[in-house]
Scaffold this motif. Structure first.
Motif, PDB file in Angstrom:
ATOM      1  N   GLU A  17       0.832  -1.155  -0.029  1.00 23.82           N
ATOM      2  CA  GLU A  17       0.138   0.159  -0.079  1.00 23.82           C
ATOM      3  C   GLU A  17       0.822   1.270  -0.017  1.00 23.82           C
ATOM      4  O   GLU A  17       1.798   1.359   0.809  1.00 23.82           O
ATOM      5  CB  GLU A  17      -0.913   0.026   1.184  1.00 23.82           C
ATOM      6  CG  GLU A  17      -2.009  -0.769   1.469  1.00 23.82           C
ATOM      7  CD  GLU A  17      -3.169  -0.803   0.185  1.00 23.82           C
ATOM      8  OE1 GLU A  17      -3.099   0.506  -0.166  1.00 23.82           O
ATOM      9  OE2 GLU A  17      -4.083  -1.679  -0.137  1.00 23.82           O
ATOM     10  N   ALA A  18       0.547   2.205  -0.868  1.00 21.26           N
ATOM     11  CA  ALA A  18       1.432   3.485  -0.913  1.00 21.26           C
ATOM     12  C   ALA A  18       0.481   4.288   0.335  1.00 21.26           C
ATOM     13  O   ALA A  18      -0.592   4.077   0.399  1.00 21.26           O
ATOM     14  CB  ALA A  18       1.071   4.324  -2.106  1.00 21.26           C
ATOM     15  N   ILE A  19       1.536   5.028   0.966  1.00 24.68           N
ATOM     16  CA  ILE A  19       0.756   5.868   2.151  1.00 24.68           C
ATOM     17  C   ILE A  19       1.084   7.414   2.044  1.00 24.68           C
ATOM     18  O   ILE A  19       1.786   7.829   1.276  1.00 24.68           O
ATOM     19  CB  ILE A  19       1.462   5.232   3.491  1.00 24.68           C
ATOM     20  CG1 ILE A  19       3.189   5.425   3.559  1.00 24.68           C
ATOM     21  CG2 ILE A  19       1.021   3.797   3.865  1.00 24.68           C
ATOM     22  CD1 ILE A  19       3.694   5.461   5.044  1.00 24.68           C
ATOM     23  N   ASP A  72      -6.265   3.327   5.171  1.00 26.85           N
ATOM     24  CA  ASP A  72      -6.912   4.397   5.053  1.00 26.85           C
ATOM     25  C   ASP A  72      -6.262   5.710   5.018  1.00 26.85           C
ATOM     26  O   ASP A  72      -5.406   6.043   5.740  1.00 26.85           O
ATOM     27  CB  ASP A  72      -8.129   4.623   6.376  1.00 26.85           C
ATOM     28  CG  ASP A  72      -9.126   5.414   6.143  1.00 26.85           C
ATOM     29  OD1 ASP A  72      -8.711   6.410   5.442  1.00 26.85           O
ATOM     30  OD2 ASP A  72     -10.200   5.288   6.614  1.00 26.85           O
ATOM     31  N   HIS A  73      -6.201   6.237   3.575  1.00 26.71           N
ATOM     32  CA  HIS A  73      -5.301   7.319   3.488  1.00 26.71           C
ATOM     33  C   HIS A  73      -5.858   8.504   4.197  1.00 26.71           C
ATOM     34  O   HIS A  73      -4.796   9.380   4.846  1.00 26.71           O
ATOM     35  CB  HIS A  73      -5.435   7.581   2.030  1.00 26.71           C
ATOM     36  CG  HIS A  73      -4.643   6.913   1.082  1.00 26.71           C
ATOM     37  ND1 HIS A  73      -3.445   7.310   0.806  1.00 26.71           N
ATOM     38  CD2 HIS A  73      -4.929   5.470   0.674  1.00 26.71           C
ATOM     39  CE1 HIS A  73      -2.896   6.186   0.165  1.00 26.71           C
ATOM     40  NE2 HIS A  73      -3.821   5.244   0.040  1.00 26.71           N
ATOM     41  N   THR A 114      -7.159   8.619   7.610  1.00 22.16           N
ATOM     42  CA  THR A 114      -6.902   8.725   8.808  1.00 22.16           C
ATOM     43  C   THR A 114      -5.523   7.976   9.227  1.00 22.16           C
ATOM     44  O   THR A 114      -5.243   8.097  10.247  1.00 22.16           O
ATOM     45  CB  THR A 114      -7.869   7.656   9.802  1.00 22.16           C
ATOM     46  OG1 THR A 114      -7.911   6.337   8.955  1.00 22.16           O
ATOM     47  CG2 THR A 114      -9.134   8.218   9.624  1.00 22.16           C
ATOM     48  N   HIS A 115      -4.919   7.574   8.092  1.00 16.02           N
ATOM     49  CA  HIS A 115      -3.617   6.968   8.259  1.00 16.02           C
ATOM     50  C   HIS A 115      -3.626   6.002   9.262  1.00 16.02           C
ATOM     51  O   HIS A 115      -2.784   5.664  10.138  1.00 16.02           O
ATOM     52  CB  HIS A 115      -2.729   8.363   8.870  1.00 16.02           C
ATOM     53  CG  HIS A 115      -1.114   8.030   8.249  1.00 16.02           C
ATOM     54  ND1 HIS A 115      -0.651   7.494   7.298  1.00 16.02           N
ATOM     55  CD2 HIS A 115       0.014   8.143   9.275  1.00 16.02           C
ATOM     56  CE1 HIS A 115       0.762   7.366   7.222  1.00 16.02           C
ATOM     57  NE2 HIS A 115       1.056   7.833   8.676  1.00 16.02           N
ATOM     58  N   THR A 116      -4.628   4.950   8.812  1.00 11.57           N
ATOM     59  CA  THR A 116      -4.627   3.666   9.748  1.00 11.57           C
ATOM     60  C   THR A 116      -4.236   2.587   8.817  1.00 11.57           C
ATOM     61  O   THR A 116      -4.814   2.498   7.668  1.00 11.57           O
ATOM     62  CB  THR A 116      -6.006   3.587  10.279  1.00 11.57           C
ATOM     63  OG1 THR A 116      -6.480   4.944  10.986  1.00 11.57           O
ATOM     64  CG2 THR A 116      -6.323   2.306  11.345  1.00 11.57           C
ATOM     65  N   LEU A 117      -3.552   1.618   9.405  1.00 12.27           N
ATOM     66  CA  LEU A 117      -3.392   0.598   8.755  1.00 12.27           C
ATOM     67  C   LEU A 117      -4.400  -0.677   9.389  1.00 12.27           C
ATOM     68  O   LEU A 117      -4.233  -0.747  10.551  1.00 12.27           O
ATOM     69  CB  LEU A 117      -1.641   0.166   9.060  1.00 12.27           C
ATOM     70  CG  LEU A 117      -1.040  -1.124   8.155  1.00 12.27           C
ATOM     71  CD1 LEU A 117      -1.226  -0.905   6.701  1.00 12.27           C
ATOM     72  CD2 LEU A 117       0.219  -1.490   8.705  1.00 12.27           C
ATOM     73  N   TYR A 118      -4.909  -1.547   8.503  1.00  9.52           N
ATOM     74  CA  TYR A 118      -5.476  -2.621   8.909  1.00  9.52           C
ATOM     75  C   TYR A 118      -5.111  -4.003   8.622  1.00  9.52           C
ATOM     76  O   TYR A 118      -4.549  -4.256   7.419  1.00  9.52           O
ATOM     77  CB  TYR A 118      -6.923  -2.545   8.371  1.00  9.52           C
ATOM     78  CG  TYR A 118      -7.737  -1.393   8.548  1.00  9.52           C
ATOM     79  CD1 TYR A 118      -8.476  -1.321   9.953  1.00  9.52           C
ATOM     80  CD2 TYR A 118      -7.643  -0.164   7.815  1.00  9.52           C
ATOM     81  CE1 TYR A 118      -8.958  -0.099  10.282  1.00  9.52           C
ATOM     82  CE2 TYR A 118      -8.071   0.781   8.284  1.00  9.52           C
ATOM     83  CZ  TYR A 118      -8.872   1.004   9.406  1.00  9.52           C
ATOM     84  OH  TYR A 118      -9.773   2.124   9.900  1.00  9.52           O
TER      85      TYR A 118
END
Length: 274
Positions: free
Chosen positions: A209-211, A253-254, A256-260
């Motif tokens: 994933e690009a962040i 989630d771009h 909220t900057h959250t990784l799942y």
């Protein structure tokens, strides 16, 4: 000048957050059914998490697999959002159609009706794994066991690229395709030219994933998560190998900057602020 400096400091702060070691998840949803991939997507007026559930062997054509839907706080909205798949793995959406890798087929599901609208058999496929869609609506699907990437264009499947050992995680940017192939992250341009972005991952890549802030977050199924900086430097964020906790195909989630992170261990999905 103040505005420019402030913007630069903000960008640096965001990037600094991205490379910090991952702590305990803010929440973790248990009792899922072999969750393999997480996709963040707006649906029915809200953003949700779509989670592919293998529920059985990873190559078993048993019709037991499906897609669960979770809220952003981890609550299960509907675990049987879609059922009747085999061993679903990577997912991507284009024009309200969800595309899912399902062993030897690319399955298309209408998100409104939740019905399978098409199945695209992939010739000589063995273990289809991840899916990505580019800006033109071309759907890519990797086959880890054969080292190939196939694509769906105008309703037809063709071979896009071969010779990518252990090809798995896919990500698109424009018409460029990023491929996690074994312990390398590659960029494959529209004309097919492959460029090395990063290498040296301790285990084979799973999710890409690009962040926000630059670079990529890359998971390796064996239990590792990395941040790949814009110059290709690897920063290890999480190592759960000693616990035998795998880290499968991540969602991001771009906003909220959250990784799942989905994991077969505990049949869970956890949320990690970056």
């Amino acid at each position: 000048m103040k505005v420019y400096l402030g913007a630069c400091l903000l960008a640096l702060a965001v990037n600094a957050m991205a490379v910090g070691a991952l702590q305990k998840p803010s929440w973790e949803t248990l009792s899922l059914r072999t969750p393999e991939s997480v996709l963040v997507h707006p649906l029915e007026g809200r953003k949700v998490l779509l989670v592919s559930e293998i529920e059985g062997g990873s190559s078993d054509a048993d019709g037991a697999g499906g897609i669960a839907m979770l809220a952003l706080d981890g609550a299960v909205i509907e675990q049987n959002f879609v059922r009747g798949l085999n061993a679903p793995k990577g997912m991507a959406v284009f024009a309200d159609t969800l595309y899912v890798a399902d062993i030897t087929e690319l399955v298309a599901i209408d998100l409104g009706s939740r019905e399978v609208v098409a199945r695209y058999p992939v010739a000589e496929a063995v273990f289809l794994n991840d899916v990505a869609v580019d800006v033109k609506g071309v759907v890519y699907v990797s086959d880890t066991r054969t080292g190939k990437v196939h694509r769906l264009v105008n309703g037809n499947i063709d071979l896009y690229r071969e010779g990518l050992a252990d090809a798995n995680g896919l990500y698109t940017e424009g018409t460029d395709l990023y491929v996690g192939a074994g312990t390398q992250l590659l960029r494959v341009a529209a004309e097919g030219t492959a460029t090395l972005i990063a290498e040296g991952f301790a285990e084979n890549i799973d999710g890409v994933e690009a962040i926000k802030g630059g670079g990529f977050i890359v998971s390796c199924w064996a239990g590792l998560v990395y941040h790949v900086d814009t110059d290709g430097t690897l920063n290890l964020l999480l190592d759960r190998r000693s616990e035998k906790v795998n880290t499968a195909d991540i969602g991001y989630d771009h906003e909220t900057h959250t990784l799942y992170i989905p994991s077969f261990h505990g049949n869970s999905v956890g949320a990690y602020p970056l």
